[in-house]
Design a protein around this motif. Structure first.
Motif, PDB file in Angstrom:
ATOM      1  N   ASP A  73       0.826  -1.213   0.000  1.00  0.00           N
ATOM      2  CA  ASP A  73       0.000   0.000   0.000  1.00  0.00           C
ATOM      3  C   ASP A  73       0.858   1.260   0.000  1.00  0.00           C
ATOM      4  OD1 ASP A  73      -2.453  -1.370   0.021  1.00  0.00           O
ATOM      5  OD2 ASP A  73      -2.401  -1.592   2.198  1.00  0.00           O
ATOM      6  N   GLN A 101       2.401   1.724  -3.531  1.00  0.00           N
ATOM      7  CA  GLN A 101       1.427   2.173  -4.539  1.00  0.00           C
ATOM      8  C   GLN A 101       0.909   3.597  -4.296  1.00  0.00           C
ATOM      9  OE1 GLN A 101      -1.568  -0.898  -4.537  1.00  0.00           O
ATOM     10  NE2 GLN A 101      -0.245  -2.362  -5.595  1.00  0.00           N
ATOM     11  N   ALA A 102       1.101   4.119  -3.092  1.00  0.00           N
ATOM     12  CA  ALA A 102       0.562   5.442  -2.751  1.00  0.00           C
ATOM     13  C   ALA A 102       1.505   6.554  -3.178  1.00  0.00           C
ATOM     14  CB  ALA A 102       0.319   5.521  -1.244  1.00  0.00           C
ATOM     15  N   SER A 103       0.934   7.632  -3.684  1.00  0.00           N
ATOM     16  CA  SER A 103       1.724   8.833  -3.994  1.00  0.00           C
ATOM     17  C   SER A 103       1.712   9.788  -2.808  1.00  0.00           C
ATOM     18  CB  SER A 103       1.149   9.552  -5.212  1.00  0.00           C
ATOM     19  OG  SER A 103       1.260   8.742  -6.349  1.00  0.00           O
ATOM     20  N   ASP A 145      -7.297  13.403  -2.264  1.00  0.00           N
ATOM     21  CA  ASP A 145      -5.951  13.313  -2.837  1.00  0.00           C
ATOM     22  C   ASP A 145      -4.988  12.497  -1.964  1.00  0.00           C
ATOM     23  OD1 ASP A 145      -6.636  14.819  -5.099  1.00  0.00           O
ATOM     24  OD2 ASP A 145      -6.336  16.696  -4.005  1.00  0.00           O
ATOM     25  N   ASP A 170      -3.842   9.016  -0.750  1.00  0.00           N
ATOM     26  CA  ASP A 170      -3.971   7.613  -1.173  1.00  0.00           C
ATOM     27  C   ASP A 170      -3.969   6.644   0.003  1.00  0.00           C
ATOM     28  OD1 ASP A 170      -3.758   8.326  -3.989  1.00  0.00           O
ATOM     29  OD2 ASP A 170      -1.650   8.722  -3.559  1.00  0.00           O
ATOM     30  N   GLY A 188      -9.768   6.261   0.720  1.00  0.00           N
ATOM     31  CA  GLY A 188      -8.498   5.613   0.412  1.00  0.00           C
ATOM     32  C   GLY A 188      -8.178   4.454   1.352  1.00  0.00           C
TER      33      GLY A 188
END
Length: 193
Positions: free
Chosen positions: A38, A41-43, A116, A118, A150
């Motif tokens: 996780d 994959q998160a920004s 916004d 994630d 999210g």
């Protein structure tokens, strides 16, 4: 056990946590967290600036910056019991607020919408294996989570994860708990209950 009693009992237990063990456990949690899918994959990742005896987040934040992640931290509005997340690019953007907590200074930080974020690291004091938690009693995260879509993870020491506990209708669970010895798949545990 009632929430209030569980919260006080765990606060007392956390207050006696040895400094060496605190740093050792926090580092073990940090290492597990940073290799979590996780996180990869998160920004944009939201988390709090910890205060002892919460799991230390300073090292995590520095590593997330090194990984090129956007880190956002909350600013609480005590009158409304709500919070807004702000982008944190260095620790100089923080100011000391009530109870000696560190929060972003809105005058030198940029607000970020919940849509916004994630991945949100949700703090608490006591957790159960299905991801329900007892927080600090302000309800800030319960309100925020009610409109957040999210991924959610909590960071906790092993002894903070207890049996299934009392919960209220507004309580929302996290998807995973990362401790110093394991990753607890709360979503899967809820399906089994």
């Amino acid at each position: 056990m009632a929430k209030k009693e569980a919260r006080e009992e765990m606060k007392n237990q956390l207050a006696t946590l040895d400094s060496v063990l605190y740093h050792t456990y926090s580092k073990q949690i940090e290492n597990r967290f940073l290799i979590e899918e996780d996180v990869d994959q998160a920004s944009t990742i939201g988390l709090t600036i910890s205060a002892f005896p919460e799991v230390d987040t300073e090292g995590i934040i520095k590593k997330l910056w090194e990984m090129g992640k956007t880190v956002v931290v909350p600013k609480c509005k005590p009158k409304e019991r709500t919070m807004t997340f702000y982008k944190l690019e260095n620790f100089n953007q923080l100011e000391t607020v009530y109870m000696q907590l560190l929060e972003p200074n809105p005058l030198i930080s940029t607000a970020v919408s919940s849509k916004d974020i994630d991945l949100l690291v949700v703090p608490g004091i006591v957790y159960d294996p299905t991801g329900y938690r007892i927080g600090y009693g302000g309800g800030y995260y319960d309100r925020f989570l009610s409109e957040y879509n999210g991924q959610t993870i909590s960071l906790a020491f092993d002894f903070q994860v207890c049996e299934v506990m009392e919960r209220d209708n507004f309580d929302l669970p996290v998807n995973k708990i990362i401790t110093n010895s394991q990753i607890i798949p709360c979503q899967l545990n809820r399906q089994e209950v």
